[in-house]
Design an enzyme around this catalytic site. Structure first.
Site, PDB file in Angstrom:
ATOM      1  N   ASP A   1       0.793  -1.227   0.000  1.00 10.73           N
ATOM      2  CA  ASP A   1       0.000   0.000   0.000  1.00 10.73           C
ATOM      3  C   ASP A   1       0.826   1.277   0.000  1.00 10.73           C
ATOM      4  OD1 ASP A   1       1.077  -0.041   2.518  1.00 10.73           O
ATOM      5  OD2 ASP A   1      -0.792  -0.591   3.533  1.00 10.73           O
TER       6      ASP A   1
ATOM      7  N   GLU B   1      -0.229  -9.040  -1.406  1.00 11.37           N
ATOM      8  CA  GLU B   1      -0.857  -8.522  -0.171  1.00 11.37           C
ATOM      9  C   GLU B   1      -2.064  -7.656  -0.543  1.00 11.37           C
ATOM     10  OE1 GLU B   1       0.671  -5.383   2.676  1.00 11.37           O
ATOM     11  OE2 GLU B   1       1.347  -7.142   3.752  1.00 11.37           O
TER      12      GLU B   1
ATOM     13  N   GLU C   1      -2.285   5.125   2.827  1.00  9.11           N
ATOM     14  CA  GLU C   1      -2.181   3.711   2.423  1.00  9.11           C
ATOM     15  C   GLU C   1      -3.515   3.072   2.065  1.00  9.11           C
ATOM     16  OE1 GLU C   1      -0.661   5.083   5.009  1.00  9.11           O
ATOM     17  OE2 GLU C   1       1.474   4.808   4.625  1.00  9.11           O
TER      18      GLU C   1
ATOM     19  N   HIS D   1       5.662   5.095  13.048  1.00 10.38           N
ATOM     20  CA  HIS D   1       6.010   5.989  11.945  1.00 10.38           C
ATOM     21  C   HIS D   1       4.827   6.495  11.125  1.00 10.38           C
ATOM     22  CE1 HIS D   1       5.592   2.176   9.782  1.00 10.38           C
ATOM     23  NE2 HIS D   1       5.294   2.923   8.736  1.00 10.38           N
TER      24      HIS D   1
ATOM     25  N   ARG E   1       1.908   8.374   9.260  1.00 13.88           N
ATOM     26  CA  ARG E   1       1.590   9.785   8.992  1.00 13.88           C
ATOM     27  C   ARG E   1       0.387  10.300   9.770  1.00 13.88           C
ATOM     28  NH1 ARG E   1       4.230   9.153   4.398  1.00 13.88           N
ATOM     29  NH2 ARG E   1       4.967  10.935   3.196  1.00 13.88           N
TER      30      ARG E   1
ATOM     31  N   HIS F   1      12.499   5.352  12.962  1.00 11.37           N
ATOM     32  CA  HIS F   1      12.346   5.519  11.510  1.00 11.37           C
ATOM     33  C   HIS F   1      13.075   6.797  11.068  1.00 11.37           C
ATOM     34  CE1 HIS F   1      10.225   6.072   7.686  1.00 11.37           C
ATOM     35  NE2 HIS F   1       9.677   4.868   7.822  1.00 11.37           N
TER      36      HIS F   1
HETATM   37  C1  UD1 Z   1       6.503   4.858   3.683  1.00 10.17           C
HETATM   38  C2  UD1 Z   1       5.108   4.414   3.246  1.00 10.17           C
HETATM   39  C3  UD1 Z   1       4.400   3.696   4.390  1.00 10.17           C
HETATM   40  C4  UD1 Z   1       5.253   2.591   4.955  1.00 10.17           C
HETATM   41  C5  UD1 Z   1       6.610   3.130   5.322  1.00 10.17           C
HETATM   42  C6  UD1 Z   1       7.494   1.979   5.744  1.00 10.17           C
HETATM   43  C7  UD1 Z   1       3.945   5.863   1.663  1.00 10.17           C
HETATM   44  C8  UD1 Z   1       3.094   7.048   1.474  1.00 10.17           C
HETATM   45  N1  UD1 Z   1       4.303   5.590   2.908  1.00 10.17           N
HETATM   46  O1  UD1 Z   1       6.297   5.846   4.688  1.00 10.17           O
HETATM   47  O2  UD1 Z   1       3.202   3.143   3.903  1.00 10.17           O
HETATM   48  O3  UD1 Z   1       4.619   2.069   6.094  1.00 10.17           O
HETATM   49  O4  UD1 Z   1       7.206   3.760   4.182  1.00 10.17           O
HETATM   50  O5  UD1 Z   1       8.579   2.397   6.482  1.00 10.17           O
HETATM   51  O6  UD1 Z   1       4.291   5.211   0.708  1.00 10.17           O
HETATM   52  N2  UD1 Z   1      13.831   8.559   4.923  1.00 10.17           N
HETATM   53  C9  UD1 Z   1      15.215   8.502   4.824  1.00 10.17           C
HETATM   54  N3  UD1 Z   1      15.789   7.311   4.465  1.00 10.17           N
HETATM   55  C10 UD1 Z   1      15.083   6.184   4.241  1.00 10.17           C
HETATM   56  C11 UD1 Z   1      13.698   6.243   4.377  1.00 10.17           C
HETATM   57  C12 UD1 Z   1      13.078   7.432   4.701  1.00 10.17           C
HETATM   58  O7  UD1 Z   1      15.889   9.485   5.038  1.00 10.17           O
HETATM   59  O8  UD1 Z   1      15.681   5.144   3.944  1.00 10.17           O
HETATM   60  C13 UD1 Z   1      13.185   9.838   5.276  1.00 10.17           C
HETATM   61  C14 UD1 Z   1      13.273  10.875   4.130  1.00 10.17           C
HETATM   62  O9  UD1 Z   1      13.420  12.151   4.671  1.00 10.17           O
HETATM   63  C15 UD1 Z   1      11.888  10.744   3.479  1.00 10.17           C
HETATM   64  C16 UD1 Z   1      11.027  10.496   4.706  1.00 10.17           C
HETATM   65  O10 UD1 Z   1      11.804   9.634   5.537  1.00 10.17           O
HETATM   66  O11 UD1 Z   1      11.522  11.910   2.769  1.00 10.17           O
HETATM   67  C17 UD1 Z   1       9.665   9.889   4.441  1.00 10.17           C
HETATM   68  O12 UD1 Z   1       9.742   8.744   3.610  1.00 10.17           O
HETATM   69  P1  UD1 Z   1       8.395   8.243   2.842  1.00 10.17           P
HETATM   70  O13 UD1 Z   1       8.707   7.005   2.079  1.00 10.17           O
HETATM   71  O14 UD1 Z   1       7.794   9.378   2.097  1.00 10.17           O
HETATM   72  O15 UD1 Z   1       7.373   7.938   4.009  1.00 10.17           O
HETATM   73  P2  UD1 Z   1       7.432   6.857   5.142  1.00 10.17           P
HETATM   74  O16 UD1 Z   1       6.879   7.504   6.360  1.00 10.17           O
HETATM   75  O17 UD1 Z   1       8.747   6.214   5.197  1.00 10.17           O
HETATM   76  N1  UDP Z   2      11.895  -3.644  10.286  1.00 15.48           N
HETATM   77  C1  UDP Z   2      13.284  -3.695  10.172  1.00 15.48           C
HETATM   78  N2  UDP Z   2      14.033  -2.826  10.918  1.00 15.48           N
HETATM   79  C2  UDP Z   2      13.477  -1.924  11.761  1.00 15.48           C
HETATM   80  C3  UDP Z   2      12.057  -1.867  11.866  1.00 15.48           C
HETATM   81  C4  UDP Z   2      11.303  -2.732  11.100  1.00 15.48           C
HETATM   82  O1  UDP Z   2      13.824  -4.514   9.433  1.00 15.48           O
HETATM   83  O2  UDP Z   2      14.207  -1.175  12.416  1.00 15.48           O
HETATM   84  C5  UDP Z   2      11.077  -4.555   9.481  1.00 15.48           C
HETATM   85  C6  UDP Z   2       9.993  -5.313  10.225  1.00 15.48           C
HETATM   86  O3  UDP Z   2      10.474  -6.530  10.718  1.00 15.48           O
HETATM   87  C7  UDP Z   2       8.923  -5.501   9.159  1.00 15.48           C
HETATM   88  C8  UDP Z   2       9.076  -4.286   8.270  1.00 15.48           C
HETATM   89  O4  UDP Z   2      10.368  -3.751   8.553  1.00 15.48           O
HETATM   90  O5  UDP Z   2       9.174  -6.644   8.363  1.00 15.48           O
HETATM   91  C9  UDP Z   2       8.012  -3.276   8.582  1.00 15.48           C
HETATM   92  O6  UDP Z   2       8.326  -2.042   8.029  1.00 15.48           O
HETATM   93  P1  UDP Z   2       7.662  -0.691   8.503  1.00 15.48           P
HETATM   94  O7  UDP Z   2       7.211  -0.811   9.918  1.00 15.48           O
HETATM   95  O8  UDP Z   2       8.617   0.390   8.155  1.00 15.48           O
HETATM   96  O9  UDP Z   2       6.431  -0.528   7.520  1.00 15.48           O
HETATM   97  P2  UDP Z   2       4.929  -1.079   7.540  1.00 15.48           P
HETATM   98  O10 UDP Z   2       4.953  -2.541   7.685  1.00 15.48           O
HETATM   99  O11 UDP Z   2       4.223  -0.386   8.659  1.00 15.48           O
HETATM  100  O12 UDP Z   2       4.393  -0.626   6.224  1.00 15.48           O
END
Ligand code: UD1
Ligand code: UDP
Length: 371
Positions: free
Chosen positions: A94, A116, A130, A209, A211, A240
């Site tokens: 999602d 999924e 999502e 994490h 939103r 995160h």
């Molecule tokens: C995204 C997904 C969410 C998922 C989550 C998993 C969307 C809208 N959201 O949210 O569904 O649960 O990933 O973790 O698709 N950033 C870094 N390095 C990284 C990752 C993130 O610096 O490796 C920072 C950056 O500033 C980035 C911000 O996090 O702009 C947000 O990342 P983004 O993918 O937009 O949203 P998530 O909250 O990570």
């Molecule tokens: N995970 C990881 N390292 C972390 C936190 C989570 O490898 O520090 C793994 C966790 O085991 C799971 C996945 O990341 O498999 C979940 O990701 P996240 O919580 O970012 O996203 P969501 O599942 O909520 O979309």
């Protein structure tokens, strides 16, 4: 040989697609396109599962918006699909990458498989964005791999043709079992990594994490954690990389002795910690699904969840983001052995570790009509 193109961009998609990438390599030519919606957190997973992308769109920017993620991904995917000429595009879950990948497949008139499929909270605002991402990806897709029967029913209610929907389990359990196999029993490296944590105490694993929780709900979660930390426990919170998350968590929790704020963990380290912990407090989808395999009770810090199977099985409890409710539920689990053992059952409603093989077999048997 059929050509399969995986499109994904974030940590959970990479974890959940890794087992399927391995399986589809047995029956066709596999290409991997990462949008790079995540960077460090995605690369950690690619390294762990030894996946080298064929295309990396490198779209991530600090503090990116939903608009930039969508448009940058979609803009670059047109060229990738034209070059790769896949028979089937696979997206997962999602995220905004999953939605953009499904839309790109649809625009290119390439068949799309959604892994999924069918999770629904029935609330457009939560999880945001999502819930809409998965509805849109689902309606763009031609093949739907639902993790559970409830997910299948959701799709049928939306008039997705029954013959396109297959209940296969969630590939996250495949990934978890693969991961546990890779890390084996050698504990030394892990104890060294987590040397600041006192493992003679009960460990509470925390992640957060989402939103829709930014602002007041996140502050309330943090205040709850401060209160729980008054118990004789160790709280370990891999934070995160989203700057909004960090701006809540570090100022509110950074100075509490037994709250360990650490960087996002390699998958191996996360599942090792999940094995060692007493209890999980999270808003993560993936962790809700993994924890019951290891018999760990989960308090879900969200107002709604699409992962209703864990709630129904009694291994997870939806506690929302209210400080008092989080604290009282955590204290009950810390002090009431009967309630704890009722929730700490090793029974996983999400999968049995064979989802990716099932998907492979379904795709192998598919009749490929020309488009
Ligand atoms: C995204 C997904 C969410 C998922 C989550 C998993 C969307 C809208 N959201 O949210 O569904 O649960 O990933 O973790 O698709 N950033 C870094 N390095 C990284 C990752 C993130 O610096 O490796 C920072 C950056 O500033 C980035 C911000 O996090 O702009 C947000 O990342 P983004 O993918 O937009 O949203 P998530 O909250 O990570
Ligand atoms: N995970 C990881 N390292 C972390 C936190 C989570 O490898 O520090 C793994 C966790 O085991 C799971 C996945 O990341 O498999 C979940 O990701 P996240 O919580 O970012 O996203 P969501 O599942 O909520 O979309």
């Amino acid at each position: 040989m059929r050509r399969f193109l995986f499109i994904f961009g974030t940590r959970p998609e990479a974890i959940k697609l890794a087992p399927l990438i391995l399986q589809l390599r047995e029956i066709g030519n596999v290409s991997v396109c990462v949008t790079g919606q995540h960077r460090e957190m995605l690369d950690q997973v690619l390294r762990f599962f030894s996946i080298t992308p064929d295309y990396d769109l490198k779209i991530m920017t600090q503090g990116q918006t939903l608009f930039t993620v969508t448009t940058r991904a979609l803009g670059s995917l047109e060229g990738v699909i034209r070059k790769d000429r896949p028979d089937l595009i696979l997206v997962q879950g999602d995220t905004t990458t999953a939605f953009a990948g499904a839309l790109a497949g649809f625009y290119s008139r390439v068949r799309v498989a959604h892994v999924e499929a069918g999770l629904r909270s029935f609330n457009k605002a939560s999880p945001f964005p999502e819930e809409m991402n998965r509805i849109l990806a689902g309606h763009l897709a031609d093949l739907h791999f639902a993790p559970t029967k409830a997910a299948r029913l959701n799709l049928l209610k939306e008039n997705i043709p029954a013959e396109q929907v297959h209940v296969v389990g969630n590939t996250v359990i495949d990934a978890l079992l693969m991961g546990l196999g890779i890390i084996g029993d050698d504990e030394r490296g892990f104890h060294e990594y987590f040397r600041a944590v006192d493992f003679s105490k009960r460990i509470i694993l925390v992640t957060g994490h989402r939103r829709e929780s930014f602002g007041r709900p996140f502050d309330s979660i943090c205040r709850a954690l401060r209160e729980i930390a008054k118990e004789d426990v160790q709280i370990v919170y891999p934070v995160h990389l989203n700057p909004v998350v960090r701006s809540h968590v570090f100022p509110l929790l950074g100075d509490t002795r037994n709250i360990h704020l650490i960087e996002p963990l390699e998958y191996s380290h996360l599942i090792w910690l999940l094995k060692k912990c007493h209890l999980v407090l999270t808003d993560s989808g993936g962790i809700q699904e993994e924890a019951p395999s290891l018999g760990k009770p989960v308090l879900v810090m969200r107002d709604v969840t699409e992962r209703i199977e864990g709630i129904r099985a009694g291994t997870a409890l939806l506690v929302g983001t209210d400080r008092k409710k989080i604290v009282s539920s955590a204290k009950t689990l810390l002090h009431d052995g009967v309630v704890y053992s009722r929730m700490a059952r090793k029974k996983n409603p999400y999968g049995d570790g064979k989802a990716a093989a099932r998907i492979r077999d379904i795709i192998r048997r598919m009749k490929w009509k020309s488009r």
